[in-house]
Design a protein around this motif. Structure first.
Motif, short mmCIF file in Angstrom:
data_model
loop_
_atom_site.label_atom_id
_atom_site.label_comp_id
_atom_site.label_asym_id
_atom_site.label_seq_id
_atom_site.Cartn_x
_atom_site.Cartn_y
_atom_site.Cartn_z
N LYS A 379 0.84 -1.20 0.00
CA LYS A 379 0.00 0.00 0.00
C LYS A 379 0.87 1.25 0.00
N GLN A 380 1.89 1.25 0.86
CA GLN A 380 2.78 2.41 0.97
C GLN A 380 3.55 2.64 -0.33
N ARG A 381 4.12 1.60 -0.88
CA ARG A 381 4.94 1.74 -2.08
C ARG A 381 4.09 2.05 -3.32
N PHE A 382 2.94 1.40 -3.43
CA PHE A 382 2.06 1.63 -4.59
C PHE A 382 1.55 3.07 -4.60
N ALA A 383 1.30 3.62 -3.40
CA ALA A 383 0.80 4.99 -3.31
C ALA A 383 1.80 6.01 -3.86
N THR A 384 3.10 5.66 -3.86
CA THR A 384 4.11 6.60 -4.38
C THR A 384 3.94 6.84 -5.87
N LEU A 385 3.24 5.94 -6.56
CA LEU A 385 3.00 6.12 -7.99
C LEU A 385 2.04 7.29 -8.25
N GLY A 386 1.38 7.75 -7.21
CA GLY A 386 0.43 8.85 -7.35
C GLY A 386 1.07 10.15 -7.78
N ASP A 387 2.41 10.25 -7.66
CA ASP A 387 3.06 11.49 -8.09
C ASP A 387 3.37 11.50 -9.59
N HIS A 388 3.09 10.39 -10.27
CA HIS A 388 3.36 10.33 -11.70
C HIS A 388 2.34 11.20 -12.46
N PRO A 389 2.76 11.91 -13.49
CA PRO A 389 1.82 12.79 -14.20
C PRO A 389 0.64 12.08 -14.83
N GLY A 431 0.38 -2.68 -22.94
CA GLY A 431 1.36 -3.14 -23.90
C GLY A 431 2.78 -2.87 -23.45
N TYR A 432 3.02 -1.67 -22.92
CA TYR A 432 4.35 -1.37 -22.40
C TYR A 432 4.69 -2.24 -21.20
N MET A 433 3.70 -2.54 -20.38
CA MET A 433 3.94 -3.43 -19.24
C MET A 433 4.40 -4.80 -19.73
N PHE A 434 3.62 -5.42 -20.59
CA PHE A 434 3.96 -6.76 -21.08
C PHE A 434 5.32 -6.78 -21.76
N ASN A 435 5.59 -5.78 -22.55
CA ASN A 435 6.82 -5.76 -23.33
C ASN A 435 8.07 -5.44 -22.50
N ASN A 436 7.86 -5.03 -21.26
CA ASN A 436 9.00 -4.67 -20.40
C ASN A 436 9.02 -5.48 -19.11
N GLY A 437 8.43 -6.68 -19.17
CA GLY A 437 8.59 -7.62 -18.07
C GLY A 437 7.65 -7.46 -16.90
N ALA A 458 11.38 -6.73 -1.11
CA ALA A 458 12.29 -6.40 -2.21
C ALA A 458 11.61 -6.58 -3.56
N GLN A 459 10.78 -7.61 -3.69
CA GLN A 459 10.07 -7.83 -4.94
C GLN A 459 8.96 -6.80 -5.16
N ILE A 460 8.37 -6.31 -4.08
CA ILE A 460 7.41 -5.21 -4.19
C ILE A 460 8.11 -3.98 -4.75
N ASP A 461 9.31 -3.69 -4.23
CA ASP A 461 10.09 -2.56 -4.75
C ASP A 461 10.39 -2.74 -6.24
N GLU A 462 10.76 -3.97 -6.60
CA GLU A 462 11.05 -4.28 -8.01
C GLU A 462 9.82 -4.05 -8.87
N MET A 463 8.66 -4.51 -8.39
CA MET A 463 7.42 -4.36 -9.15
C MET A 463 7.05 -2.90 -9.32
N VAL A 464 7.11 -2.13 -8.25
CA VAL A 464 6.74 -0.71 -8.33
C VAL A 464 7.67 0.04 -9.28
N ALA A 465 8.97 -0.30 -9.24
CA ALA A 465 9.92 0.34 -10.17
C ALA A 465 9.59 -0.01 -11.62
N LEU A 466 9.23 -1.26 -11.87
CA LEU A 466 8.83 -1.67 -13.22
C LEU A 466 7.59 -0.92 -13.68
N ILE A 467 6.61 -0.80 -12.79
CA ILE A 467 5.38 -0.09 -13.14
C ILE A 467 5.69 1.36 -13.48
#
Length: 484
Positions: A379-389, A431-437, A458-467
Motif C-alpha cells: 500500500k505504501q509503495r504503490f501509493a508513491t505512484l500517485g506522483d506520476h503525471p 502493452g508497455y507493461m507486457f513488453n517490459n517484463g 524487495a520484490q514489491i520494490d522491483e514491481m513498483v519500479a517496473l510499473i
C-alpha cells in the motif's frame, strides 16, 4: 530442435531449472500457428489474436514467468488472481501425483464420497468464518455462483416462499461467465451477448467513489451506495427478494474498494428484510486481503461464500460454496433431493491439491504476512505512484491495488480529466507493461494488480519500479501522439 515443438526433448526435461536452455527449444511461431488453428481463447477477439499471435508461457517460478522466447516477466496478476503461493511448488505436484496414483477420480453422486473431499471440507470449515460447517464443491467460481442461484431458490422454496426468487447484484460486478454467473454479474459487454441477464436477477449501482461520489465524503458515499440496495428491495417487493450478491472488493470491475461504511450498511439492510447475503470471494479469499476470507475484514456475516482460485492457487481447477448454518440447516432438515451438482464435485485430485496449498499458506503464515507486513508495505509503495503525471488516483487493499490513468490532474480526484475512452490509453499502457517484463491488467484506463502472496518487500520494490518505468514509457508515447 525437436520436430514437434509441443513435445519437450529429453534435454528440456533435464533442464527444468534453466530458463535459457528450456526456452531455446521452443518454436514459438509453430506453437502460435497451431494455437490460431485450433484454440479458441476465453474473452478474446479471435480475429485479432490470430493476426498478432498468442504469447506462449512455458515456465513459472515464484512470482515470475518465462515465455517461449526466453523473456522473464513479473506476474503482477497471480495468473488470474489465483496463484497465491507462487509458481513451482513441487509439494503440490507431489500431492496431486500421489492422489492420481491412489484414486484419480470417483464421483460424489449415489451416496459416495472420497477421503480428500472429506478432509478438505473439514479443513475449510475450520478456517472459514464462524457459522460455516458445510461445503458444496464445484469445478470453478462460475459453477459456484450457479450453485448459489439454485441453492438460494431451493432454500426459499423449502421455507414456503416460492415467490422469493429474485437476486440483486451490482452493475460492473463479475460473478462468472456461465449463463447464471454472467447474469448475476453486471458487465454490459457480457449482457449484450446472449440475451442476458436471465429473469429474476436485477442490478444496482456499484460503490465506486470515483464514479459517483462527487460532493460527498467516502463515508457518506458508502452509505448512499448501500441505500441503493434498500431502494431496489422496495421496488421489487421484499417478499420477492431472495438474496443480495457482491464481491467484497470488485476484482474484474477494476479493483473497486468500497468505503468503510458500505458493507456494514449492506449487512443491516439484508438483516432488516431477512434476505440472504452472498459474498463472492473467488478473488478475495485465501489471504488475498490479509484475512482467510474478506468477509472477516469487512465485518459481514454472509449466508453463502463462493470460493475458487486461491483454494488451490490455480494448480488444479476447484471451486465451491461455503454454506452457512442458516441455509444448511433447512436443506438438511427439510430433506428432499437438491437436484444440482457436477461430475467433478469434490474431485479427489483437486481436493488433494487444495489441502497441500492450504498447508503451505498456513506453514508460511502468508495470511498474516499480507495483513501485518507485505500488504501495508505494498500500500505504501504503490501509493508513491500517485506522483506520476499520468496517475490520478491509487488505491489498495491487502494484495490488490489499482491506479487511474488521467489526462490531467485536478484539485480533487473528482476534478481529474479523463482520457477519451476511444484512445484506449489503458491498453497502450498494458502493452508497455507486457513488453517490459511486467504483467499488469487494464480495465479501461484503470491499471490493476493482484500479485502472488509470497512476494517479498524487495520484490514489491522491483514491481513498483517496473510499473513506474512503464508509466514513463506510456507517457512519452502519448505525448508524441498529442494526447496530453
Amino acid at each position: 530442435m525437436s520436430s514437434n515443438p509441443l513435445a519437450p526433448s529429453a534435454a528440456l526435461v533435464a533442464s527444468v531449472k534453466s530458463a535459457a536452455t528450456r526456452n531455446e527449444l521452443f518454436d514459438t511461431a509453430a506453437i502460435q500457428k497451431l494455437d490460431s488453428a485450433h484454440y479458441l481463447h476465453p474473452f478474446t477477439d479471435f480475429k485479432q489474436l490470430n493476426e498478432n499471435g498468442a504469447r506462449v508461457m512455458v515456465r513459472g517460478e515464484g512470482i515470475y514467468l518465462w515465455d517461449s522466447q526466453g523473456k522473464k516477466v513479473l506476474d503482477g496478476m497471480s495468473g488470474l488472481w489465483c496463484v497465491n503461493v507462487g509458481y513451482g511448488r513441487t509439494s503440490i505436484s507431489e500431492a496431486v501425483y500421489r492422489q492420481m496414483e491412489t484414486l484419480p477420480f470417483y464421483n460424489s453422486f449415489f451416496n459416495t464420497t472420497n477421503v480428500p473431499a472429506v478432509q478438505l471440507a473439514t479443513k475449510l470449515a475450520e478456517i472459514a468464518p464462524p457459522g460455516f460447517q458445510h461445503v458444496f464443491f464445484t469445478g470453478s467460481g462460475s459453477e459456484g455462483n450457479d450453485t448459489n442461484l439454485r441453492m438460494v431458490r431451493r432454500y426459499w422454496d423449502l421455507m414456503g416462499y416460492q415467490e422469493r426468487h429474485t437476486i440483486i447484484s451490482r452493475h460492473n460486478a463479475y460473478h462468472g461467465s456461465t449463463v447464471a454467473g454472467a447474469s448475476l454479474g453486471g458487465m454490459d459487454g457480457m449482457h449484450a451477448q446472449g440475451g442476458l441477464p436471465i429473469p429474476g436477477i436485477v442490478h444496482i449501482g456499484q460503490p465506486n467513489y470515483l464514479e459517483a461520489g462527487q460532493g460527498m465524503t467516502e463515508d457518506e458515499f458508502g452509505l448512499k451506495a448501500a441505500s441503493w440496495l434498500e431502494d431496489k428491495i422496495l421496488e421489487v417487493g421484499a417478499d420477492k427478494v431472495a438474496a443480495f450478491i457482491g464481491e467484497p472488493v470488485q476484482g474484474a470491475g477494476g479493483v473497486i474498494i468500497p468505503p468503510a461504511t458500505y458493507w456494514p450498511e449492506i449487512q443491516r439492510i439484508c438483516d432488516k428484510y431477512g434476505i440472504l447475503l452472498i459474498a463472492d470471494e473467488v478473488i478475495c479469499g485465501f489471504g488475498r486481503l490479509g484475512k482467510w476470507f474478506a468477509s472477516e475484514l469487512f465485518g459481514i456475516r454472509p449466508d453463502l461464500i463462493t470460493f475458487a482460485k486461491g483454494v488451490t492457487s490455480g494448480y488444479v481447477p476447484l471451486g465451491g460454496v461455503l454454506v452457512g448454518d442458516r441455509v444448511a440447516k433447512v436443506l438438511i432438515e427439510k430433506g428432499g433431493d437438491f437436484n444440482h451438482g457436477f461430475t467433478y464435485s469434490g474431485h479427489p485430485v483437486a481436493c488433494a491439491a487444495a489441502l497441500e496449498n492450504i498447508r503451505i499458506i498456513e506453514a508460511e503464515q502468508l495470511v498474516q504476512r499480507v495483513d501485518e507486513d507485505t500488504g501495508p508495505y505494498l500500500k505504501q509503495r504503490f501509493a508513491t505512484l500517485g506522483d506520476h503525471p499520468l496517475v490520478g488516483y491509487t488505491s489498495s487493499c491487502g494484495f490488490v491495488a489499482g491506479l487511474n490513468l488521467v489526462r490531467s490532474k485536478g484539485a480533487t480526484v473528482h476534478e481529474n480529466v479523463a482520457f477519451d475512452e476511444a484512445l484506449s490509453v489503458g491498453m497502450v499502457c498494458r502493452g508497455y507493461m507486457f513488453n517490459n517484463g511486467m504483467i499488469m491488467r487494464a480495465v479501461g484506463d484503470r491499471m490493476i494488480i493482484a500479485p502472488p502472496l509470497v512476494m517479498t518487500r524487495a520484490q514489491i520494490d522491483e514491481m513498483v519500479a517496473l510499473i513506474r518505468h512503464c508509466l514513463d514509457l506510456t507517457y512519452e508515447d502519448i505525448k508524441q501522439r498529442g494526447w496530453v
